[in-house]
Write a protein that holds these residues in place. Sequence first.
Motif, PDB file in Angstrom:
ATOM      1  N   LEU A   1     -31.715   0.425  10.249  1.00  0.00           N
ATOM      2  CA  LEU A   1     -31.203   1.793  10.179  1.00  0.00           C
ATOM      3  C   LEU A   1     -32.080   2.780  10.932  1.00  0.00           C
ATOM      4  O   LEU A   1     -31.588   3.754  11.497  1.00  0.00           O
ATOM      5  CB  LEU A   1     -31.078   2.234   8.720  1.00  0.00           C
ATOM      6  N   THR A   2     -33.397   2.570  10.921  1.00  0.00           N
ATOM      7  CA  THR A   2     -34.319   3.502  11.560  1.00  0.00           C
ATOM      8  C   THR A   2     -34.627   3.112  13.004  1.00  0.00           C
ATOM      9  O   THR A   2     -35.431   3.765  13.662  1.00  0.00           O
ATOM     10  CB  THR A   2     -35.639   3.588  10.769  1.00  0.00           C
ATOM     11  N   GLN A   3     -34.005   2.052  13.476  1.00  0.00           N
ATOM     12  CA  GLN A   3     -34.120   1.586  14.868  1.00  0.00           C
ATOM     13  C   GLN A   3     -35.551   1.235  15.253  1.00  0.00           C
ATOM     14  O   GLN A   3     -36.000   1.506  16.359  1.00  0.00           O
ATOM     15  CB  GLN A   3     -33.548   2.625  15.824  1.00  0.00           C
ATOM     16  N   GLN A   4     -36.272   0.601  14.339  1.00  0.00           N
ATOM     17  CA  GLN A   4     -37.643   0.201  14.607  1.00  0.00           C
ATOM     18  C   GLN A   4     -37.695  -1.269  14.996  1.00  0.00           C
ATOM     19  O   GLN A   4     -36.987  -2.090  14.419  1.00  0.00           O
ATOM     20  CB  GLN A   4     -38.506   0.428  13.367  1.00  0.00           C
ATOM     21  N   PRO A   5     -38.560  -1.609  15.946  1.00  0.00           N
ATOM     22  CA  PRO A   5     -38.702  -3.017  16.316  1.00  0.00           C
ATOM     23  C   PRO A   5     -39.400  -3.796  15.201  1.00  0.00           C
ATOM     24  O   PRO A   5     -40.318  -3.279  14.551  1.00  0.00           O
ATOM     25  CB  PRO A   5     -39.557  -2.963  17.578  1.00  0.00           C
ATOM     26  N   ALA A   6     -38.938  -5.000  14.991  1.00  0.00           N
ATOM     27  CA  ALA A   6     -39.515  -5.843  13.946  1.00  0.00           C
ATOM     28  C   ALA A   6     -39.395  -7.300  14.355  1.00  0.00           C
ATOM     29  O   ALA A   6     -38.548  -7.667  15.174  1.00  0.00           O
ATOM     30  CB  ALA A   6     -38.786  -5.604  12.626  1.00  0.00           C
ATOM     31  N   ALA A   7     -40.254  -8.112  13.786  1.00  0.00           N
ATOM     32  CA  ALA A   7     -40.208  -9.556  14.012  1.00  0.00           C
ATOM     33  C   ALA A   7     -40.556 -10.254  12.710  1.00  0.00           C
ATOM     34  O   ALA A   7     -41.352  -9.755  11.919  1.00  0.00           O
ATOM     35  CB  ALA A   7     -41.191  -9.959  15.100  1.00  0.00           C
ATOM     36  N   SER A   8     -39.949 -11.392  12.504  1.00  0.00           N
ATOM     37  CA  SER A   8     -40.254 -12.215  11.347  1.00  0.00           C
ATOM     38  C   SER A   8     -40.849 -13.523  11.833  1.00  0.00           C
ATOM     39  O   SER A   8     -40.304 -14.159  12.743  1.00  0.00           O
ATOM     40  CB  SER A   8     -38.981 -12.482  10.544  1.00  0.00           C
TER      41      SER A   8
ATOM     42  N   LYS B   1     -27.364  -8.286  -7.231  1.00  0.00           N
ATOM     43  CA  LYS B   1     -25.916  -8.057  -7.295  1.00  0.00           C
ATOM     44  C   LYS B   1     -25.281  -7.909  -5.913  1.00  0.00           C
ATOM     45  O   LYS B   1     -24.098  -8.161  -5.740  1.00  0.00           O
ATOM     46  CB  LYS B   1     -25.614  -6.799  -8.112  1.00  0.00           C
ATOM     47  N   ASP B   2     -26.045  -7.453  -4.934  1.00  0.00           N
ATOM     48  CA  ASP B   2     -25.522  -7.121  -3.613  1.00  0.00           C
ATOM     49  C   ASP B   2     -26.542  -7.559  -2.562  1.00  0.00           C
ATOM     50  O   ASP B   2     -27.733  -7.671  -2.869  1.00  0.00           O
ATOM     51  CB  ASP B   2     -25.304  -5.602  -3.560  1.00  0.00           C
ATOM     52  N   TRP B   3     -26.112  -7.778  -1.330  1.00  0.00           N
ATOM     53  CA  TRP B   3     -27.037  -8.210  -0.277  1.00  0.00           C
ATOM     54  C   TRP B   3     -28.169  -7.212  -0.070  1.00  0.00           C
ATOM     55  O   TRP B   3     -29.282  -7.587   0.273  1.00  0.00           O
ATOM     56  CB  TRP B   3     -26.298  -8.485   1.036  1.00  0.00           C
ATOM     57  N   ARG B   4     -27.911  -5.925  -0.308  1.00  0.00           N
ATOM     58  CA  ARG B   4     -28.964  -4.915  -0.128  1.00  0.00           C
ATOM     59  C   ARG B   4     -30.090  -5.065  -1.145  1.00  0.00           C
ATOM     60  O   ARG B   4     -31.216  -4.624  -0.904  1.00  0.00           O
ATOM     61  CB  ARG B   4     -28.367  -3.511  -0.196  1.00  0.00           C
ATOM     62  N   ASP B   5     -29.805  -5.700  -2.261  1.00  0.00           N
ATOM     63  CA  ASP B   5     -30.822  -5.902  -3.295  1.00  0.00           C
ATOM     64  C   ASP B   5     -31.902  -6.897  -2.862  1.00  0.00           C
ATOM     65  O   ASP B   5     -33.021  -6.829  -3.339  1.00  0.00           O
ATOM     66  CB  ASP B   5     -30.192  -6.411  -4.594  1.00  0.00           C
ATOM     67  N   TRP B   6     -31.531  -7.839  -2.000  1.00  0.00           N
ATOM     68  CA  TRP B   6     -32.510  -8.852  -1.614  1.00  0.00           C
ATOM     69  C   TRP B   6     -32.905  -8.761  -0.129  1.00  0.00           C
ATOM     70  O   TRP B   6     -33.508  -9.689   0.412  1.00  0.00           O
ATOM     71  CB  TRP B   6     -32.041 -10.265  -1.983  1.00  0.00           C
ATOM     72  N   THR B   7     -32.644  -7.624   0.504  1.00  0.00           N
ATOM     73  CA  THR B   7     -33.072  -7.426   1.900  1.00  0.00           C
ATOM     74  C   THR B   7     -33.887  -6.142   2.084  1.00  0.00           C
ATOM     75  O   THR B   7     -33.785  -5.487   3.117  1.00  0.00           O
ATOM     76  CB  THR B   7     -31.852  -7.389   2.841  1.00  0.00           C
ATOM     77  N   PRO B   8     -34.735  -5.769   1.120  1.00  0.00           N
ATOM     78  CA  PRO B   8     -35.421  -4.481   1.227  1.00  0.00           C
ATOM     79  C   PRO B   8     -36.456  -4.412   2.349  1.00  0.00           C
ATOM     80  O   PRO B   8     -36.871  -3.328   2.734  1.00  0.00           O
ATOM     81  CB  PRO B   8     -36.100  -4.327  -0.132  1.00  0.00           C
ATOM     82  N   PHE B   9     -36.861  -5.558   2.867  1.00  0.00           N
ATOM     83  CA  PHE B   9     -37.897  -5.563   3.898  1.00  0.00           C
ATOM     84  C   PHE B   9     -37.327  -5.657   5.310  1.00  0.00           C
ATOM     85  O   PHE B   9     -38.080  -5.657   6.273  1.00  0.00           O
ATOM     86  CB  PHE B   9     -38.875  -6.714   3.671  1.00  0.00           C
ATOM     87  N   SER B  10     -36.023  -5.753   5.445  1.00  0.00           N
ATOM     88  CA  SER B  10     -35.442  -5.838   6.794  1.00  0.00           C
ATOM     89  C   SER B  10     -34.383  -4.776   7.058  1.00  0.00           C
ATOM     90  O   SER B  10     -34.400  -4.139   8.107  1.00  0.00           O
ATOM     91  CB  SER B  10     -34.862  -7.237   7.048  1.00  0.00           C
ATOM     92  N   SER B  11     -33.480  -4.546   6.130  1.00  0.00           N
ATOM     93  CA  SER B  11     -32.383  -3.612   6.401  1.00  0.00           C
ATOM     94  C   SER B  11     -32.825  -2.184   6.713  1.00  0.00           C
ATOM     95  O   SER B  11     -32.211  -1.541   7.574  1.00  0.00           O
ATOM     96  CB  SER B  11     -31.356  -3.630   5.265  1.00  0.00           C
ATOM     97  N   PRO B  12     -33.883  -1.633   6.112  1.00  0.00           N
ATOM     98  CA  PRO B  12     -34.255  -0.257   6.457  1.00  0.00           C
ATOM     99  C   PRO B  12     -34.618  -0.080   7.943  1.00  0.00           C
ATOM    100  O   PRO B  12     -34.347   0.961   8.531  1.00  0.00           O
ATOM    101  CB  PRO B  12     -35.483   0.026   5.582  1.00  0.00           C
ATOM    102  N   PHE B  13     -35.189  -1.100   8.524  1.00  0.00           N
ATOM    103  CA  PHE B  13     -35.657  -0.969   9.902  1.00  0.00           C
ATOM    104  C   PHE B  13     -34.523  -1.111  10.911  1.00  0.00           C
ATOM    105  O   PHE B  13     -34.623  -0.642  12.039  1.00  0.00           O
ATOM    106  CB  PHE B  13     -36.797  -1.949  10.146  1.00  0.00           C
TER     107      PHE B  13
END
Length: 93
Positions: free
Chosen positions: A52-59, A38-50
Amino acid sequence: MTAHLATFHERFDLLVTPTMPTSPFEAGHNVPPGGKYKDWRDWTPFSSPFNLTQQPAASLPCGLDDQGLPVGLHLVAGKYQDMKVMHAARVLE
């Protein structure tokens, strides 16, 4: 969430997840067509939290789905541990 992830990274160098829980979909949509999300947050659970928590990530690309569309691998390290992500990404590349 930040405290929980900091505790997680005391034990583990990296968190490895899929980049997205869905295959790529046509541009121009905020959510994948079909009604499951229903919302963009529903299909971004593996990227949006990081973000917010200011963690480095790479895809990284890691293969193709059954329709030949790209699938991503998401690497996340603890806050300020950018080089762990970069090193792992380079090794996997």
